[in-house]
Design an enzyme around this catalytic site. Structure first.
Site, short mmCIF file in Angstrom:
data_model
loop_
_atom_site.label_atom_id
_atom_site.label_comp_id
_atom_site.label_asym_id
_atom_site.label_seq_id
_atom_site.Cartn_x
_atom_site.Cartn_y
_atom_site.Cartn_z
CB CYS A 35 -31.86 -35.99 15.01
SG CYS A 35 -33.41 -36.54 14.24
CG HIS A 50 -34.01 -36.31 19.63
ND1 HIS A 50 -33.32 -35.20 19.21
CD2 HIS A 50 -34.75 -36.73 18.56
CE1 HIS A 50 -33.61 -34.94 17.96
NE2 HIS A 50 -34.48 -35.85 17.53
#
Length: 487
Positions: free
Chosen positions: A329, A426
């Site tokens: 991310c 994630h």
């Protein structure tokens, strides 16, 4: 409702175990927390964002996470400002002063209560988690998570104290003495958490506490560091390791200032021959076998910080010498050539150079992308699962090859170059295909999904051995009346 004398006394942990126990006993329970403040979040199947703790609690009782379980989420973006997530959607930023002292808390309470009633239409019982301490007098008149919600829902409330911290007499007595008579009446009992040794040694103290506060101690839970589930708040980082170890495969996680979703690395922590540590010390990070840049809520500030303290140089040297370097991310964004914030999503910095490992550039957008994903990692044919929560749009620069880390819907995502790779996903390390690639040469990767199920069962069993759960449930059923609308 499970509330605490302080933060990090075990509320999330105990709620998770109770929910698992209730589902085992044939009930249809669901978790609820009116408001979370956390950088560990989760994407629901509908594309909403909620606190990770309630997503874990939902999983423990066999449910998919839903934003009704955590209708309000605050995600700190800097020292003074947080993103406000309402019913899973980003609705703006809030300064700490205006949020905690402002007049919109009544409106937010209404929204939280509506989410609770919607949950109650489908599930019973609802296990509510409080936040922090229930006796913060300076904030209590604006608190929408603890006893105001307990009274509105007519919840049976149990107060948790962490004896491992010390001062259990003072914390319990002080907490209860600061409550109003109505609030104190809602407290049905006390749970002592993290007791070391033989609980019989605490029998005299138990009687003294009960006489002092005029509340029964429902049970004394043992200290069990091996019985861990993914945590929620940044406070839990205090239990992590911060230094490399000899004779172990060291995976270093860069300790960002605004570190988010560090629960991504919980699956790796379960592997016996792997040592995970978090550090902002360049000398310690030089000793890693694998280096990971995690998520962050402020990539611009992290880029400045990494250059100032020397971490950026360590990352580049690790990559140049062939060590595995991974970005997740925000960490993936930082590994590109440049970062742009044209709409001032994170602050006043417009453009910064990145680490330059990948030929990519990232622009921060006003619209947050949230959703669960099915993907394939590298050339492994097995389907994997993860989720995205980000406000960045990352593109490959012209005249550079497409070299994806993952494939989604037969389209390339992320980037891979030499020993480095990164993506927005994630939960990626919950997949065997990814961990097997990470730990090349390891023959068997234990199932993380099965490991979690085992932990939930162990937790429920432990609580059933030390708490009178059947009695607590029967009291709840006896006291169940139609709930008047407090709005």
């Amino acid at each position: 409702m499970i509330v605490g004398t302080a933060s990090e006394v075990g509320k999330s942990f105990i709620c998770t175990g109770i929910l698992r126990y209730l589902s085992q006993e044939g009930f249809y329970p669901a978790p609820f927390k009116a408001q979370n403040m956390s950088l560990n979040s989760y994407a629901t199947p509908e594309g909403g964002e909620m606190g990770r703790a309630q997503a874990i609690q939902a999983e423990a009782c066999g449910l998919k996470g839903h934003t009704n379980m955590n209708p309000i989420l605050l995600k700190p973006q800097n020292e003074q400002e947080s993103q406000l997530i309402l019913h899973g959607n980003l609705v703006g930023k809030r300064q700490a002063k205006s949020y905690f002292l402002g007049e919109d808390k009544d409106l937010l309470f209404e929204e939280a209560y509506k989410a609770f009633t919607q949950l109650q239409n489908s599930y019973e019982p609802i296990v509510i988690e409080g936040a922090g301490s229930i006796s913060e007098l300076n904030l209590k008149h604006k608190d929408i998570t603890n006893l105001r919600m307990a009274l509105a829902t007519q919840a049976d409330v149990y107060l948790i104290a962490d004896i491992d911290r010390g001062g259990v007499f003072g914390s319990l007595y002080g907490t209860l003495e600061l409550l109003s008579p109505e609030e104190k009446t809602s407290i049905k009992g006390i749970i002592i958490n993290k007791f070391r040794g033989d609980p019989q040694l605490f029998s005299a103290a138990r009687t003294q506490i009960e006489d002092l506060v005029q509340k029964p101690i429902m049970g004394i839970l043992p200290y069990n560091p091996d019985l861990r589930i993914p945590e929620e708040d940044s406070v839990s980082l205090e239990t992590k390791s911060f230094r490399p170890r000899k004779n172990k495969k060291n995976i270093g996680i860069v300790m960002f200032r605004y570190l988010s979703n560090y629960t991504d690395f919980h699956p790796l922590e379960q592997l016996e021959d792997i040592h995970i540590f978090y550090s902002d010390n360049p000398k310690d990070l030089e000793q890693v076998d694998i280096l990971i840049l995690p998520g962050t809520k402020n990539t611009m500030q992290e880029m400045l910080w990494m250059r100032q303290n020397g971490v950026a140089s360590v990352i580049l040297q690790a990559w140049k010498t062939g060590k595995t370097v991974i970005g997740i991310c925000g960490g993936y964004q930082l590994m590109g050539r440049s970062l742009h914030d044209p709409h001032h999503v994170e602050g006043n910095i417009h453009t910064l150079p990145g680490l330059g490992i990948f030929p990519t550039q990232t622009s921060l957008e006003r619209i947050k992308q949230v959703g669960q994903k099915i993907f394939k990692f590298r050339k492994d044919p097995r389907p994997c699962t993860g989720y995205e929560i980000h406000m960045g749009n990352t593109k490959i620069l012209p005249d550079h090859p497409v070299s994806p880390a993952v494939w989604m819907d037969d389209l390339p995502h992320g980037y891979s170059q030499g020993s480095a790779w990164g993506c927005y996903l994630h939960g990626i390390f919950e997949n065997e295909a990814v961990v097997k690639h990470l730990l090349q040469g390891r023959k068997k990767i234990p199932s993380y999904a099965q490991e979690k199920e085992n932990k939930y069962d162990q937790l429920a069993h432990m609580l059933s051995q030390h708490l009178p759960l059947k009695k607590m449930i029967s009291q709840l059923e006896e006291n169940t009346d139609p709930i008047p609308n407090p709005l």
